[in-house]
Design a protein around this motif. Structure first.
Motif, short mmCIF file in Angstrom:
data_model
loop_
_atom_site.label_atom_id
_atom_site.label_comp_id
_atom_site.label_asym_id
_atom_site.label_seq_id
_atom_site.Cartn_x
_atom_site.Cartn_y
_atom_site.Cartn_z
N LYS A 155 -18.08 22.44 0.38
CA LYS A 155 -17.04 21.56 -0.15
C LYS A 155 -15.69 21.89 0.49
CE LYS A 155 -19.21 21.24 -4.73
NZ LYS A 155 -19.02 21.51 -6.20
N ILE A 156 -14.73 20.95 0.34
CA ILE A 156 -13.38 21.21 0.81
C ILE A 156 -12.68 22.15 -0.17
CG2 ILE A 156 -13.22 19.03 2.01
CD1 ILE A 156 -11.47 17.99 -0.29
N ASP A 157 -11.61 22.79 0.28
CA ASP A 157 -10.87 23.73 -0.55
C ASP A 157 -9.69 23.07 -1.26
OD1 ASP A 157 -11.31 26.35 -1.32
OD2 ASP A 157 -9.66 27.12 -0.09
N GLY A 158 -9.44 21.82 -0.94
CA GLY A 158 -8.34 21.09 -1.54
C GLY A 158 -7.90 19.97 -0.63
N ALA A 159 -6.82 19.29 -1.02
CA ALA A 159 -6.26 18.21 -0.22
C ALA A 159 -4.75 18.24 -0.39
CB ALA A 159 -6.83 16.86 -0.64
N ASP A 160 -4.02 18.40 0.71
CA ASP A 160 -2.57 18.49 0.67
C ASP A 160 -1.94 17.16 1.07
OD1 ASP A 160 -2.66 21.12 -0.08
OD2 ASP A 160 -2.43 21.90 1.97
N THR A 174 0.84 -1.19 0.00
CA THR A 174 0.00 0.00 0.00
C THR A 174 0.88 1.24 0.00
OG1 THR A 174 -1.77 -1.11 1.24
CG2 THR A 174 -1.77 1.30 1.22
N TYR A 175 0.64 2.11 -0.98
CA TYR A 175 1.28 3.43 -0.99
C TYR A 175 0.23 4.46 -0.60
CZ TYR A 175 3.73 7.63 -2.44
OH TYR A 175 4.32 8.87 -2.44
N ALA A 176 0.51 5.25 0.42
CA ALA A 176 -0.46 6.22 0.93
C ALA A 176 0.13 7.62 0.89
CB ALA A 176 -0.87 5.87 2.36
N ASN A 177 -0.64 8.57 0.35
CA ASN A 177 -0.25 9.98 0.37
C ASN A 177 -0.69 10.68 1.66
OD1 ASN A 177 1.11 10.50 -2.17
ND2 ASN A 177 -0.86 10.05 -3.16
N ASN A 178 -1.61 10.04 2.40
CA ASN A 178 -2.12 10.61 3.66
C ASN A 178 -2.56 12.06 3.46
OD1 ASN A 178 -1.68 8.28 5.36
ND2 ASN A 178 0.50 8.72 5.25
N LEU A 179 -3.53 12.22 2.55
CA LEU A 179 -4.01 13.56 2.21
C LEU A 179 -4.68 14.24 3.39
CD1 LEU A 179 -5.59 12.85 -1.31
CD2 LEU A 179 -3.33 13.80 -0.81
N ASP A 180 -4.40 15.52 3.51
CA ASP A 180 -4.99 16.35 4.56
C ASP A 180 -6.03 17.25 3.91
OD1 ASP A 180 -5.52 17.74 6.89
OD2 ASP A 180 -3.80 19.09 6.65
N ARG A 181 -7.31 16.99 4.17
CA ARG A 181 -8.38 17.81 3.60
C ARG A 181 -8.33 19.23 4.14
NH1 ARG A 181 -10.85 12.66 4.09
NH2 ARG A 181 -12.16 12.05 2.31
N ILE A 182 -8.44 20.20 3.23
CA ILE A 182 -8.47 21.61 3.63
C ILE A 182 -9.93 22.01 3.81
CG2 ILE A 182 -7.76 23.95 3.02
CD1 ILE A 182 -5.68 22.72 1.16
N GLU A 183 -10.41 21.96 5.05
CA GLU A 183 -11.83 22.15 5.34
C GLU A 183 -12.09 23.60 5.73
OE1 GLU A 183 -12.42 19.06 8.23
OE2 GLU A 183 -12.97 17.61 6.67
N THR A 184 -11.98 24.48 4.74
CA THR A 184 -12.27 25.89 4.98
C THR A 184 -13.78 26.14 4.94
OG1 THR A 184 -11.98 26.33 2.63
CG2 THR A 184 -10.06 26.65 4.03
N ILE A 185 -14.18 27.31 5.41
CA ILE A 185 -15.60 27.67 5.42
C ILE A 185 -15.99 28.15 4.03
CG2 ILE A 185 -17.33 29.19 6.42
CD1 ILE A 185 -15.60 29.28 8.95
#
Length: 312
Positions: A213-218, A197-208
């Motif tokens: 919707k989310i603003d992106g994923a880092d 398993t390769y994981a990027n461990n994305l961090d959702r950008i949960e802005t208002i």
């Protein structure tokens, strides 16, 4: 009245120029076995008092769009998922072409995926998609597939396709019998199965936002993990685990017509396993390995795909 059938479902994919904006063209028809990709928006139960025992109307919560796509490991289409998981490859050759995907890329591309059920009709466009993880298993038999876990920004439903006429791909599928595993360049004997398993461990950008919707994923710290199940025949892997040494593991597939897929984990560490004798049958040991950045190469893993496609 037509009813939706999975056998008639279709999927198209295209990489985005702007995050969350589906491209107007450039979609490619993707082979897939199943998908749970979808958007949901739960309801928040009203907490207000003073209106009797019956509750007031619920309030909509934030939108979550994600899910898994099960795809075959093949010589051409799988490169799209590798690009989404690792970033754009370094391509060399003049046909066949060698595409080298490297871990550690901070700039991961976003893409749009449309799943269609023409008989309803229902076409769902998922924009702002990014691959959170990519997983597959190696075994002696069965169908060889990978699972791509996707984080998306949102979903747009329409009664006609927005992907136009997607480009077709000639399916050249790898099978389990095309696979091999090596350790430091030498074959590992007595391997029963393997998982990676390769994981990027994305961090959702949960802005208002007004649309929920989310603003992106880092991407955060990546991880390459898995396990190897072997029939216990020698002390090589156990000795490595006890000494805390690293080795190079290579998982590869080769088609008779020349296409290849190889994942090389450059610095793999093994835990000391429990060796159990559960009966008169053969003794098996499971090594849950972890990969780390190789101090010489400066990266954790390299995926090499050789095929006739020039550009991803």
């Amino acid at each position: 009245m037509a009813r939706a059938q999975g056998a008639r479902a279709q999927m198209a994919l295209a990489f985005e120029t702007t995050y969350g904006t589906p491209p107007a063209s450039g979609f490619t028809k993707m082979p897939f076995a199943s998908t749970t990709l979808g958007a949901e928006q739960p309801l928040q139960t009203s907490e207000l008092l003073g209106y009797g025992r019956d509750p007031q109307a619920p309030i909509k919560d934030a939108v979550t769009a994600d899910g898994d796509v099960v795809v075959p490991l093949d010589a051409e289409a799988f490169g799209f998922w590798l690009k989404a998981a690792f970033g754009a490859p370094m391509t060399t050759g003049t046909g066949p072409y060698t595409h080298e995907f490297r871990s550690g890329n901070w700039a991961l591309p976003s893409f749009s995926v449309e799943t269609g059920m023409p008989e309803v009709p229902r076409f769902a466009m998922y924009s702002g998609c990014m691959v959170d993880s990519l997983n597959w298993q190696m075994a002696r038999s069965g169908l060889l597939t990978a699972t791509a876990s996707i984080v998306a920004q949102g979903e747009n439903i329409a009664t006609s396709t927005a992907a136009g006429t997607p480009a077709n791909i000639a399916l050249k599928r790898f099978g389990h019998f095309n696979g091999a595993i090596t350790r430091n360049g030498s074959n590992i004997g007595n391997v029963v199965s393997a998982d990676l398993t390769y994981a990027n461990n994305l961090d959702r950008i949960e802005t208002i936002r007004a649309d929920g919707k989310i603003d992106g994923a880092d991407p955060s710290i990546a991880a390459l993990t898995g396990n190897v199940v072997v029939r216990f025949a020698d002390q090589t892997l156990v000795t490595q685990a006890i000494n805390g040494e690293a080795c190079e593991l290579e998982f590869s597939y080769t088609l008779p017509i020349g296409e290849t897929l190889t994942l090389t984990a450059h610095a793999v560490y093994l835990p000391r396993p429990r060796i159990e004798i559960s009966g008169p049958q053969g003794v098996q040991a499971t090594f849950d390995w972890q990969a780390a950045s190789d101090p010489v190469l400066g990266r954790m893993c390299t995926v090499t795909l050789t095929n006739e496609r020039e550009v991803y």
